[in-house]
Design an enzyme around this catalytic site. Structure first.
Site, short mmCIF file in Angstrom:
data_model
loop_
_atom_site.label_atom_id
_atom_site.label_comp_id
_atom_site.label_asym_id
_atom_site.label_seq_id
_atom_site.Cartn_x
_atom_site.Cartn_y
_atom_site.Cartn_z
N LEU A 33 0.82 -1.21 0.00
CA LEU A 33 0.00 0.00 0.00
C LEU A 33 0.86 1.26 0.00
O LEU A 33 1.87 1.35 0.70
CB LEU A 33 -0.92 0.01 1.23
N HIS A 37 -3.31 4.16 -2.45
CA HIS A 37 -4.27 3.31 -1.74
C HIS A 37 -4.84 4.04 -0.52
O HIS A 37 -6.04 3.94 -0.23
CB HIS A 37 -3.58 2.03 -1.24
N GLY A 148 -8.84 3.30 -8.12
CA GLY A 148 -8.04 4.45 -8.55
C GLY A 148 -8.17 4.68 -10.06
O GLY A 148 -8.25 3.72 -10.83
N LYS A 150 -5.87 5.69 -11.86
CA LYS A 150 -4.61 5.33 -12.54
C LYS A 150 -4.81 4.09 -13.41
O LYS A 150 -4.34 4.03 -14.54
CB LYS A 150 -3.51 5.10 -11.53
N VAL A 177 -2.99 9.54 -7.40
CA VAL A 177 -2.09 10.29 -6.51
C VAL A 177 -0.69 10.20 -7.11
O VAL A 177 -0.27 9.14 -7.59
CB VAL A 177 -2.11 9.69 -5.08
#
Ligand code: PAF
Length: 281
Positions: A33, A37, A148, A150, A177
């Site tokens: 993580l 996360h 996410g 991403k 992020v």
């Protein structure tokens, strides 16, 4: 925060939380993580969910020559990150409980979403993802599940089968992020050597340059794509797998710039595979 490894205990804990009037939020992960996360977990907690984080390195989504054996395993540290981000429960099962002997049922999302982009380079990957994610949904019965942005194609694949199979839950996307230099957080960034780490942000630099061109009036989709390709080519260590401008939902290639255009890219850097994406307009 509790940590459990049995499906029966997960069901019991979720049932108790529901009886207390809590909404259930699931954050599926493969561990290792990082702050990306933590943002998913924090969002679920902020949404007042009883927040379940699953940690399971899913063998079914790795190809035969991929990094299943190398994938970082950091459970103790993960428990700390999950607790600090606001998780109520971590579910970290062993493979034998998830894939019992004789396991032979798969979730296959149809071709146009899964054959392209990462799916073209990782055959069977999205079948493995869709199967484990549906299994986790069945075990946890969440009201909301957090993913996410991403992993943009994964997010669309999950959205598709949730809709197609009438699952009664909401998919909650959470923005990528990034490190200070723009590199998208990923558990696989741990594989990068210091030299590779200094090259890695160029993938996002190329995407950002494309988005800036699009927002400042460049309307020619071919020119926007070429601009990003040139930036990537300036870093020979970045071996591009694909860089495409697609519709944000269907993931089909666009021939004209229009609202909902997203640029998605994947590149190899040494032994590490990087993926990233950006909304163009
Ligand atoms: O994004 C991931 O970490 C994995 O693909 C997921 C969703 C946890 C399924 O194994």
């Amino acid at each position: 925060m509790q940590c459990i490894d049995r499906i029966a205990d997960l069901r019991r804990a979720v049932k108790a939380a529901r009886q207390d009037g809590r909404k259930i939020g699931l954050v599926p992960t493969m561990g290792a993580l990082h702050r990306g996360h933590a943002a998913l977990i924090a969002q679920a907690a902020e949404d007042s969910c009883f927040t379940v984080v699953s940690i399971f390195i899913n063998p079914a989504q790795f190809g035969p020559n991929e990094d299943l054996d190398l994938y970082p395993r950091t459970l103790e540290r993960d428990l700390q990150v999950a607790a600090e981000a606001g998780a109520d429960l971590v579910f970290a099962p062993v493979a034998a409980e998830i894939y019992p002997s004789g396991f032979n049922t798969w979730v296959e999302v149809g071709g146009s979403l899964t054959d392209c982009l990462c799916g073209a380079f990782r055959p069977g990957h999205f079948r493995g993802v869709a199967t484990i994610v549906l299994k986790l949904f069945n075990m946890t019965d969440p009201d909301q599940a957090y993913f996410g942005e991403k992993d943009y194609q994964q997010l669309q694949v999950v959205r598709r089968f949730v809709q197609d199979l009438n699952l009664p839950l909401k998919i909650m996307p959470v923005p990528t992020v990034r490190e200070a230099d723009g590199l998208a957080m990923s558990s696989r960034n741990k594989y990068l050597s210091p030299e590779e780490r200094s090259v890695a942000p160029w993938l996002y630099k190329a995407l950002r340059a494309a988005a800036e061109a699009a927002t400042s009036g460049e309307g020619d989709i071919h020119a926007i794509r070429c601009h990003a390709l040139e930036i990537i080519a300036s870093q020979p260590a970045l071996q591009l797998e694909y860089l495409e401008i697609v519709d944000s939902e269907s993931l089909q290639p666009l021939h004209e710039l229009c609202p909902g255009a997203v640029m998605l890219a994947a590149a190899r850097l040494g032994n590490t595979r990087l993926i990233d994406n950006i909304k163009l307009i």
